[in-house]
Design a protein around this motif. Sequence first.
Motif, mmCIF file in Angstrom:
data_model
loop_
_atom_site.group_PDB
_atom_site.id
_atom_site.type_symbol
_atom_site.label_atom_id
_atom_site.label_comp_id
_atom_site.label_asym_id
_atom_site.label_seq_id
_atom_site.Cartn_x
_atom_site.Cartn_y
_atom_site.Cartn_z
ATOM 1 N N LEU A 197 18.073 -42.999 -27.395
ATOM 2 C CA LEU A 197 17.969 -41.654 -27.982
ATOM 3 C C LEU A 197 18.632 -40.631 -27.065
ATOM 4 O O LEU A 197 19.388 -39.764 -27.520
ATOM 5 N N GLY A 198 18.354 -40.732 -25.759
ATOM 6 C CA GLY A 198 18.969 -39.796 -24.814
ATOM 7 C C GLY A 198 20.475 -39.883 -24.832
ATOM 8 O O GLY A 198 21.178 -38.863 -24.807
ATOM 9 N N ASN A 199 20.998 -41.102 -24.895
ATOM 10 C CA ASN A 199 22.454 -41.275 -24.917
ATOM 11 C C ASN A 199 23.068 -40.703 -26.196
ATOM 12 O O ASN A 199 24.150 -40.111 -26.178
ATOM 13 N N LYS A 200 22.365 -40.892 -27.318
ATOM 14 C CA LYS A 200 22.869 -40.365 -28.595
ATOM 15 C C LYS A 200 22.890 -38.839 -28.588
ATOM 16 O O LYS A 200 23.811 -38.215 -29.130
ATOM 17 N N LEU A 201 21.851 -38.247 -27.984
ATOM 18 C CA LEU A 201 21.805 -36.784 -27.911
ATOM 19 C C LEU A 201 22.941 -36.246 -27.052
ATOM 20 O O LEU A 201 23.569 -35.237 -27.386
ATOM 21 N N LEU A 202 23.212 -36.917 -25.945
ATOM 22 C CA LEU A 202 24.322 -36.497 -25.090
ATOM 23 C C LEU A 202 25.656 -36.658 -25.823
ATOM 24 O O LEU A 202 26.542 -35.805 -25.717
ATOM 25 N N ALA A 203 25.766 -37.754 -26.576
ATOM 26 C CA ALA A 203 27.009 -37.995 -27.309
ATOM 27 C C ALA A 203 27.238 -36.949 -28.382
ATOM 28 O O ALA A 203 28.394 -36.612 -28.706
#
Length: 622
Positions: A517-523
Motif C-alpha cells: 500500500l505504501g509503495n502504491k501511494l508513493l507511485a
Amino acid sequence: MANSFGSLYIGSSSLRNHQNAINTTANNLANVGTTGHVRQQVLFTDENYIKFANAAISPQQYGLGVSIGDVVHTRDMFLDKLYRSTSARSAFYETSYEAAYEVQTYLQEMEGKQFQNALKDFWNAFNNFGTDPGNSTAQNMVIQKASLFLSRSKAVYSGLKSYQKNINTQISEKIDKVNELAQNIFDLNYEIQKIEAGGIETAMDLRDARDQALDQLSAYGKIEYEENPDGIVSVRFENHDLLDEVRVYNMAKQTDKVTDFITPYWPNTSDMTSGDLDYVYDLTEEISSDMNTDMGSIKAQLLARGDMTPTYYNLFHNADGSTMTSEQYQEGIGKSTMMNSLAEFDQLIHTMMTQINDLFCPNTQVAEDGTCYDADGNVLYHTIEATVNGETVRVLADENGNAYYDADGNMIVATDAKFLDVNTTPRGEDGQLPPQELFKRNGCDRYTEITLRDAAGNAVTDANGNEIKIWKYNEEDLNDRSKMYTTEGVSINGDLLKIGTNLPHMKANMKDVDYDLGNKLLAAWTTESMWLSPYDTENCTFEKFYTKMVDELAMNGNIYATATDTLSGSLLSTDNKRQEVIGVSTDEELTNMIKYQNGYNAASRYINVIAAMIDTLLNSMR
C-alpha cells in the motif's frame, strides 16, 4: 461729423470683439486641465463696407469695423474614431490581463505559495508513510497534512469563486454605466439642438461633454456613431442601436437562477414571451482584431467570468455528458480564464483524492467474462444476466447461478457498478470493513452496505454461519456536488481525525503491515496519470499538472500584457495627436491674451482720440 461718429462705431466694435476674444482665451486657460475640453479659437472678420459712390475706378467706401466671424471648435473626426476603437481594444486586453493576473495571484497566494508548500508537505507525509505504514506518527502526519492541504485547496477555490462573482458585479455596474452614458448623450443631443437651432451659437461645452461621453462609452464595447445635420448623434453599440433621434435603447440584465450571473441583452429586439433573448455579445465568435471581435471591457469580463462555476467534470465533458473534444474545449470553457482555472484546479484535487481513496479502499467491478475478481485475481463475485426494469443487465449470483437479493427483494445490479474488494483491501487498526477513506464526501458515504439474501429473502451465510455482506460503491452524483469528489464537496474523514491509527495500513489478515500500500501511494505521486485539458493531453504527475496550470496562466497573461502595453502605447500616441488639435497650449493662449489685450487697449485709445476730436468739433461750433 457723420464720419466721426462712424469712426467711433468702428472703435467700439473693435473694443467689444477684443473683449470677447479675451473672454474666450481666458476660458481656454481656465480649462487647461479639464478632461474633454476642446480649445476655442477666435477668427476675426471685416464688417460690411459702405460705398460713397459707384465710381468705376477706386470707389470710395468705408467699413463698419470688425466682428468675430467664428469661434473655431476643432476636432479631427478620424483621430476621434481611431482613439475610440483603440480604447475599446485596449480595454478588452487590459481586462483580460487583470483576470489572468488575479487568478495567478490566487494560485500563488500573494506569492507566499502556501498551496504549493501544502502540496509538497502532503507529498512528504506520504513519503514517510510509504516507508513505514505501521508507524502511528506517520499515519497521523498523513491525516494532518491532508487536512492542511484540503484547507488550502478550499481557500484557493473559494478565492477564485469570489473573484468570479466580483467580475459578475463589475459587469452589472458597467451595464448600468453604458445605459447612463447613452441617456446622457441623448439628453445632450437635444440641449445642443436647442442652442444651435438659430444658427447663431455653437454649444461648445455641451459638445465637449458629449464627445467625452463617447470616449467613455468606447471602453465598454464596439461603437459606431454619426451626427445628422441637426446636431443629433446616433450611436450603435455592438452592432445594435443604442440611441437615435427618438429614444435610448437600454440594455437589460438576464440573471441566471443558479449562478446569479448577469448577461446583457436587448429587450427591444427580444421575444420576452418565448424567452428568445437578443444577447448583446456573441461569446461564441472567434476573438480576432481583424473581425473587430476583441473590443470592450464588458465582453472581456463576460468571457473571463464564463457562464458557470465548473467542477472537474466540466473540463472534459459537455453539458450533454459527451466527451469534450479539443475544438469544443477551445471554443467553450477554454476561452474563459475563470472557468478554465476553476475546472483545472478542481481536476487536480479530484484526481488526487480519488486515487488516494481508491488505494485505501480499493474497488472491483465486473470483468469482460462477467465475473468480479479481487486484486489477486481470485473470483470475488459471480454474476448472471437478468432483466431489471426492462433492461438486460448483470446481477450478483452464487456459483450455481442463483441471483442474490437485497433487503428490499431487489436483485443487486452489477453492470457498471463497483464493489469493495473485501479480500485485498487494507485495514485500519480496528480491522473494520469497509476501511476508512481519507477524503469523505459531505453528501454521502463511500459505500452502501448490503446483506446478501436469497430469493426467499433469507440472509446468505458463510461456512461459519456469518451473514455475507457486500459494500456497493456510491457513484458520484453529477447533480449534487456534495456527492462528488470536488474541492468544495469533501472533508477529511472525521473518524480518522479522532483516531489516526484507523487509517488503512494493515493487510487483510490483520497480521502484516501493508508495505505494498505504501509503495502504491508513493507511485501515485510519480505516475503521469493526468491531462491538463482536452487541448493539452500530455501525461503529467500531480506536481507537473499544477506547474503546467500556473505556466498556462502566465503564458496567457503575458500575451494579454503584451497586447495591453502595445495598445496602451497606441492609445497614448493617438491621444497626443488629438491633443495637438484639441488641446490647450498655455504658451499659445498667453500669447493670444497679450495680443487681444493690446488690441483692446489700442481700440480704447482710438475711441478716446475720436471722442476728443468730436468734443473739439462740437465745442468749436458754439
